[in-house]
Design a protein around this motif. Structure first.
Motif, PDB file in Angstrom:
ATOM      1  N   VAL A  53      37.393  35.397  48.542  1.00  0.00           N
ATOM      2  CA  VAL A  53      37.258  36.851  48.394  1.00  0.00           C
ATOM      3  C   VAL A  53      37.135  37.235  46.923  1.00  0.00           C
ATOM      4  O   VAL A  53      36.281  38.051  46.544  1.00  0.00           O
ATOM      5  N   VAL A  54      37.980  36.654  46.085  1.00  0.00           N
ATOM      6  CA  VAL A  54      37.922  36.938  44.647  1.00  0.00           C
ATOM      7  C   VAL A  54      36.570  36.515  44.083  1.00  0.00           C
ATOM      8  O   VAL A  54      35.958  37.230  43.283  1.00  0.00           O
ATOM      9  N   LEU A  56      33.738  36.325  45.696  1.00  0.00           N
ATOM     10  CA  LEU A  56      32.712  37.257  46.165  1.00  0.00           C
ATOM     11  C   LEU A  56      32.755  38.565  45.390  1.00  0.00           C
ATOM     12  O   LEU A  56      31.702  39.111  45.014  1.00  0.00           O
ATOM     13  N   VAL A  57      33.958  39.065  45.131  1.00  0.00           N
ATOM     14  CA  VAL A  57      34.086  40.307  44.361  1.00  0.00           C
ATOM     15  C   VAL A  57      33.519  40.126  42.952  1.00  0.00           C
ATOM     16  O   VAL A  57      32.812  40.993  42.437  1.00  0.00           O
ATOM     17  N   ARG A  58      33.818  39.004  42.345  1.00  0.00           N
ATOM     18  CA  ARG A  58      33.271  38.717  41.019  1.00  0.00           C
ATOM     19  C   ARG A  58      31.751  38.699  41.053  1.00  0.00           C
ATOM     20  O   ARG A  58      31.084  39.235  40.161  1.00  0.00           O
ATOM     21  N   LEU A  60      29.814  40.214  43.183  1.00  0.00           N
ATOM     22  CA  LEU A  60      29.329  41.588  43.391  1.00  0.00           C
ATOM     23  C   LEU A  60      29.361  42.380  42.085  1.00  0.00           C
ATOM     24  O   LEU A  60      28.416  43.126  41.775  1.00  0.00           O
ATOM     25  N   VAL A  61      30.436  42.229  41.325  1.00  0.00           N
ATOM     26  CA  VAL A  61      30.563  42.928  40.046  1.00  0.00           C
ATOM     27  C   VAL A  61      29.473  42.479  39.087  1.00  0.00           C
ATOM     28  O   VAL A  61      28.834  43.295  38.411  1.00  0.00           O
ATOM     29  N   LEU A  95      34.523  49.763  38.122  1.00  0.00           N
ATOM     30  CA  LEU A  95      34.281  48.522  38.851  1.00  0.00           C
ATOM     31  C   LEU A  95      33.928  47.376  37.905  1.00  0.00           C
ATOM     32  O   LEU A  95      34.524  46.297  37.970  1.00  0.00           O
ATOM     33  N   GLN A  98      36.765  46.114  35.717  1.00  0.00           N
ATOM     34  CA  GLN A  98      37.974  45.671  36.406  1.00  0.00           C
ATOM     35  C   GLN A  98      38.226  44.191  36.123  1.00  0.00           C
ATOM     36  O   GLN A  98      37.344  43.355  36.335  1.00  0.00           O
ATOM     37  N   PHE A 100      39.385  40.452  36.767  1.00  0.00           N
ATOM     38  CA  PHE A 100      39.560  39.624  37.955  1.00  0.00           C
ATOM     39  C   PHE A 100      40.073  38.244  37.541  1.00  0.00           C
ATOM     40  O   PHE A 100      39.489  37.220  37.883  1.00  0.00           O
TER      41      PHE A 100
END
Length: 218
Positions: A53-54, A56-58, A60-61, A95, A98, A100
């Motif tokens: 998940v982390v 994927l978020v990275r 996306l960012v 965003l 942020q 991570f």
């Protein structure tokens, strides 16, 4: 024929769980050692899931950062005023800025949060089975089922080394859905459930822990 999983063939086990074998969970709950093994599988899947998940978020960012000039240009050409764009700009800035950083303390914290979710999940399934669906069960069997049903989540590990955002999303979505399917397969086997009962249990056991934890976070 019931197979003794005391000396476990993990390749064979994973294969049977993935193909939704109709007896695998009935066999697993008969071996005492599988209680500890289920916990180990759940912890491993939990850690891999958090990392996925982390990651994927990275991704996306980073995608938003790379496409930000084009996005800003498209939005400005749409005729939106500067005042109307301010909230969007602030949200995007929040965003992309942020942090991570995946520290050990963060990972431990997330595992503990997921552990709370697991306890809620077991409790919800146990109460629904015992008092609503009227099936005899015990929490250790439920933990074995839930633990081994998270095996599909372990297949998220390769996405940590894949650069394609689309592929990451597909892998994470597929493994998440399939872990729910394997959970339903296990619950149906050990409690002799109808399809509608199985679906209801899976939905409630997925939504309720997340809802309660979100209330705690808020």
């Amino acid at each position: 024929m019931v197979q003794n999983w005391g000396n476990m063939n993990y390749d064979r086990l994973i294969y049977r769980i993935i193909r939704l074998d109709k007896n695998i969970y009935l066999e697993l709950i008969q071996v005492t050692e599988n209680f500890q093994r289920a916990i180990a599988v759940w912890v491993g899947a939990c850690i891999v899931g958090i990392l996925a998940v982390v990651d994927l978020v990275r991704a996306l960012v980073n995608y938003v950062k790379d496409e930000l000039p084009a996005i800003t240009q498209i939005v400005s050409q749409s005729g939106i005023s500067e005042e109307e764009m301010n909230p969007l700009n602030e949200a995007v800035a929040l965003l992309v800025n942020q942090p991570f950083d995946l520290s050990i303390s963060y990972l431990v914290q997330e595992v503990l949060v997921n552990l709370i979710g697991l306890i809620i999940q077991i409790g919800a399934i146990y109460l629904l089975l015992k008092f609503i669906i009227r099936r005899e069960t015990n929490w250790k069997n439920l933990l074995v089922v839930i633990g081994f049903s998270t095996i599909p989540v372990l297949f998220n590990f390769p996405m940590l080394f894949i650069s394609s955002l689309t592929v990451k999303i597909v892998i994470l979505f597929t493994t998440s859905i399939f872990s729910l399917i394997t959970l339903g397969s296990g619950l149906k086997q050990i409690s002799d459930l109808r399809n509608i009962e199985t679906i209801s249990l899976v939905i409630v056991s997925f939504i309720l822990p997340n809802f309660i934890i979100s209330l705690g976070v808020l």
